[in-house]
Design a protein around this motif. Structure first.
Motif, PDB file in Angstrom:
ATOM      1  N   MET A 153      33.712   3.098 -63.664  1.00  0.00           N
ATOM      2  CA  MET A 153      34.259   2.004 -64.452  1.00  0.00           C
ATOM      3  C   MET A 153      33.126   1.451 -65.310  1.00  0.00           C
ATOM      4  N   ILE A 154      33.409   1.296 -66.597  1.00  0.00           N
ATOM      5  CA  ILE A 154      32.438   0.705 -67.529  1.00  0.00           C
ATOM      6  C   ILE A 154      33.043  -0.612 -68.007  1.00  0.00           C
ATOM      7  N   ALA A 155      32.334  -1.710 -67.795  1.00  0.00           N
ATOM      8  CA  ALA A 155      32.935  -2.997 -68.138  1.00  0.00           C
ATOM      9  C   ALA A 155      31.868  -4.086 -68.166  1.00  0.00           C
ATOM     10  N   SER A 156      32.263  -5.226 -68.688  1.00  0.00           N
ATOM     11  CA  SER A 156      31.384  -6.392 -68.741  1.00  0.00           C
ATOM     12  C   SER A 156      31.790  -7.393 -67.666  1.00  0.00           C
ATOM     13  N   PRO A 157      30.820  -7.962 -66.944  1.00  0.00           N
ATOM     14  CA  PRO A 157      31.149  -9.002 -65.961  1.00  0.00           C
ATOM     15  C   PRO A 157      31.368 -10.375 -66.590  1.00  0.00           C
ATOM     16  N   THR A 158      31.122 -10.484 -67.897  1.00  0.00           N
ATOM     17  CA  THR A 158      31.256 -11.773 -68.579  1.00  0.00           C
ATOM     18  C   THR A 158      32.227 -11.627 -69.749  1.00  0.00           C
ATOM     19  N   GLU A 159      32.296 -12.651 -70.576  1.00  0.00           N
ATOM     20  CA  GLU A 159      33.088 -12.547 -71.797  1.00  0.00           C
ATOM     21  C   GLU A 159      32.410 -11.579 -72.765  1.00  0.00           C
ATOM     22  N   VAL A 160      33.217 -10.880 -73.543  1.00  0.00           N
ATOM     23  CA  VAL A 160      32.727  -9.924 -74.537  1.00  0.00           C
ATOM     24  C   VAL A 160      33.009 -10.503 -75.927  1.00  0.00           C
ATOM     25  N   TYR A 184      22.739  -8.689 -82.646  1.00  0.00           N
ATOM     26  CA  TYR A 184      24.030  -9.145 -83.187  1.00  0.00           C
ATOM     27  C   TYR A 184      23.941 -10.603 -83.632  1.00  0.00           C
ATOM     28  N   GLN A 185      24.886 -11.006 -84.473  1.00  0.00           N
ATOM     29  CA  GLN A 185      24.966 -12.394 -84.927  1.00  0.00           C
ATOM     30  C   GLN A 185      25.004 -13.360 -83.745  1.00  0.00           C
ATOM     31  N   TYR A 186      25.737 -12.973 -82.704  1.00  0.00           N
ATOM     32  CA  TYR A 186      25.766 -13.723 -81.453  1.00  0.00           C
ATOM     33  C   TYR A 186      25.132 -12.822 -80.391  1.00  0.00           C
ATOM     34  N   PRO A 187      23.859 -13.026 -80.061  1.00  0.00           N
ATOM     35  CA  PRO A 187      23.121 -12.083 -79.207  1.00  0.00           C
ATOM     36  C   PRO A 187      23.423 -12.253 -77.723  1.00  0.00           C
ATOM     37  N   TYR A 188      24.685 -12.029 -77.376  1.00  0.00           N
ATOM     38  CA  TYR A 188      25.123 -12.201 -76.000  1.00  0.00           C
ATOM     39  C   TYR A 188      25.885 -10.958 -75.559  1.00  0.00           C
ATOM     40  N   GLY A 189      25.437 -10.325 -74.494  1.00  0.00           N
ATOM     41  CA  GLY A 189      26.155  -9.146 -74.032  1.00  0.00           C
ATOM     42  C   GLY A 189      25.732  -8.719 -72.643  1.00  0.00           C
ATOM     43  N   THR A 190      26.692  -8.305 -71.833  1.00  0.00           N
ATOM     44  CA  THR A 190      26.431  -7.742 -70.505  1.00  0.00           C
ATOM     45  C   THR A 190      27.314  -6.515 -70.342  1.00  0.00           C
ATOM     46  N   LEU A 191      26.801  -5.497 -69.683  1.00  0.00           N
ATOM     47  CA  LEU A 191      27.580  -4.287 -69.447  1.00  0.00           C
ATOM     48  C   LEU A 191      27.057  -3.595 -68.198  1.00  0.00           C
ATOM     49  N   ALA A 192      27.962  -2.935 -67.475  1.00  0.00           N
ATOM     50  CA  ALA A 192      27.560  -2.222 -66.271  1.00  0.00           C
ATOM     51  C   ALA A 192      28.474  -1.032 -66.038  1.00  0.00           C
ATOM     52  N   VAL A 193      27.926  -0.051 -65.330  1.00  0.00           N
ATOM     53  CA  VAL A 193      28.674   1.136 -64.923  1.00  0.00           C
ATOM     54  C   VAL A 193      28.785   1.111 -63.403  1.00  0.00           C
ATOM     55  N   THR A 194      30.007   1.199 -62.899  1.00  0.00           N
ATOM     56  CA  THR A 194      30.253   1.224 -61.460  1.00  0.00           C
ATOM     57  C   THR A 194      30.635   2.629 -61.026  1.00  0.00           C
ATOM     58  N   ASP A 195      29.939   3.152 -60.032  1.00  0.00           N
ATOM     59  CA  ASP A 195      30.259   4.455 -59.435  1.00  0.00           C
ATOM     60  C   ASP A 195      31.237   4.203 -58.294  1.00  0.00           C
ATOM     61  N   CYS A 196      32.496   4.498 -58.529  1.00  0.00           N
ATOM     62  CA  CYS A 196      33.555   4.138 -57.578  1.00  0.00           C
ATOM     63  C   CYS A 196      33.503   4.936 -56.275  1.00  0.00           C
ATOM     64  N   SER A 197      32.736   6.012 -56.237  1.00  0.00           N
ATOM     65  CA  SER A 197      32.673   6.838 -55.033  1.00  0.00           C
ATOM     66  C   SER A 197      31.978   6.122 -53.882  1.00  0.00           C
ATOM     67  N   TYR A 198      31.245   5.046 -54.166  1.00  0.00           N
ATOM     68  CA  TYR A 198      30.532   4.315 -53.117  1.00  0.00           C
ATOM     69  C   TYR A 198      31.266   3.061 -52.648  1.00  0.00           C
ATOM     70  N   LEU A 199      32.430   2.785 -53.207  1.00  0.00           N
ATOM     71  CA  LEU A 199      33.076   1.499 -52.934  1.00  0.00           C
ATOM     72  C   LEU A 199      33.652   1.394 -51.527  1.00  0.00           C
ATOM     73  N   ASP A 200      34.114   2.493 -50.955  1.00  0.00           N
ATOM     74  CA  ASP A 200      34.595   2.433 -49.571  1.00  0.00           C
ATOM     75  C   ASP A 200      33.434   2.143 -48.620  1.00  0.00           C
ATOM     76  N   GLU A 201      32.292   2.739 -48.885  1.00  0.00           N
ATOM     77  CA  GLU A 201      31.098   2.467 -48.073  1.00  0.00           C
ATOM     78  C   GLU A 201      30.678   1.008 -48.210  1.00  0.00           C
ATOM     79  N   LEU A 202      30.770   0.480 -49.433  1.00  0.00           N
ATOM     80  CA  LEU A 202      30.425  -0.921 -49.653  1.00  0.00           C
ATOM     81  C   LEU A 202      31.397  -1.839 -48.918  1.00  0.00           C
TER      82      LEU A 202
END
Length: 271
Positions: A101-108, A143-161
């Motif tokens: 999953m590729i997504a931002s934990p904050t507003e984009v 960027y004009q508004y220099p705000y950004g967060t992004l992460a990649v989640t490896d879903c194969s480890y989520l059951d272990e987590l």
């Protein structure tokens, strides 16, 4: 889609408004009282989302997961070009229908993903997840508004987590007075999305053996992540990023929107 464009692998990009794991319809009306979403604010820089502004155009994450499963599809990745979707509760719901999953934990910010530079890494035969994050960071740093967060989640480890978090929850109880010491990742009041790593830090304490195990596993769950010095929220403006694990949890939240949290797959599997 499978009939007209058969392929060895599939990926999905979803772009619209996003509110993480929050369901379309709250089970109690009080959860709606006095609540403003990030798209309700006027005269502020615009941000993105998953689902429409009214219930008939909105989709629950569990519905997305079930739809993909019903059609026998497992994605190489699901990219959310939306706010607040790098959520542990979201990733856990999707763990059987996507590898990453590729997504931002904050507003984009409204510009969204910089596909002109990121696209080649997304569309390559083997997606380059580090380059995807680095490309996003370079764009938003200038960027004009220099705000950004992004992460990649490896879903194969989520059951272990989930198994580890169930053990942690059985050994530690959260002190609600400590919630102010956890990194907020949104502009809501009370906060809905907290940094996952920081939540477990406060829950266990950094000296706990379970915390060390958690940090080691978290590096596998979120192998790539980036952030600017601040992220943006429509309600509060810029917020400093002091601690960042790339993925959020709503576990310690006291917001009225938490009324349906016990029905999430993550909650049911970790308690």
């Amino acid at each position: 889609m499978k009939y007209f464009a058969p392929a060895e692998s599939y990926a999905m990009i979803i772009g619209c408004h996003g509110t993480g794991w929050l369901p379309v319809v709250q089970s109690r009306s009080k959860a709606k009282d006095g609540f403003m979403y990030h798209w309700n604010y006027e005269n502020v820089p615009m941000t993105r989302f998953f689902g429409g502004l009214s219930a008939e155009y909105q989709t629950d994450i569990s519905t997305l997961a079930q739809s993909l499963s019903n059609n026998g599809l497992t994605m190489e990745y699901i990219l959310f070009d939306d706010c607040y979707m790098s959520s542990l509760e979201v990733a856990y719901e999707l763990r059987h229908v996507t590898n990453y999953m590729i997504a931002s934990p904050t507003e984009v910010m409204v510009f969204g993903m910089p596909y002109s530079t990121m696209g080649k890494y997304l569309l390559s035969e083997t997606p380059d997840y580090k380059a995807i994050c680095d490309s996003f960071y370079r764009f938003y740093s200038d960027y004009q508004y220099p705000y950004g967060t992004l992460a990649v989640t490896d879903c194969s480890y989520l059951d272990e987590l989930a198994a580890l978090m169930k053990q942690i929850h059985s050994n530690y109880s959260f002190d609600s007075t400590q919630v102010v010491h956890i990194q907020r990742m949104d502009g809501y009041s009370p906060v809905i999305f907290y940094d996952l790593g920081d939540y477990v830090r406060v829950l266990c304490g950094t000296g706990a053996e379970e915390y060390n195990c958690f940090i080691t596993l978290l590096d596998k769950v979120v192998p790539h992540k980036i952030h600017t010095e601040e992220f943006y929220t429509a309600s509060r403006g810029p917020v400093a990023v002091e601690r960042f694990s790339g993925i959020t949890t709503s576990e310690p939240s006291t917001n009225s929107k938490m009324v349906d949290y016990p029905q999430t797959s993550w909650y049911m599997d970790t308690y």
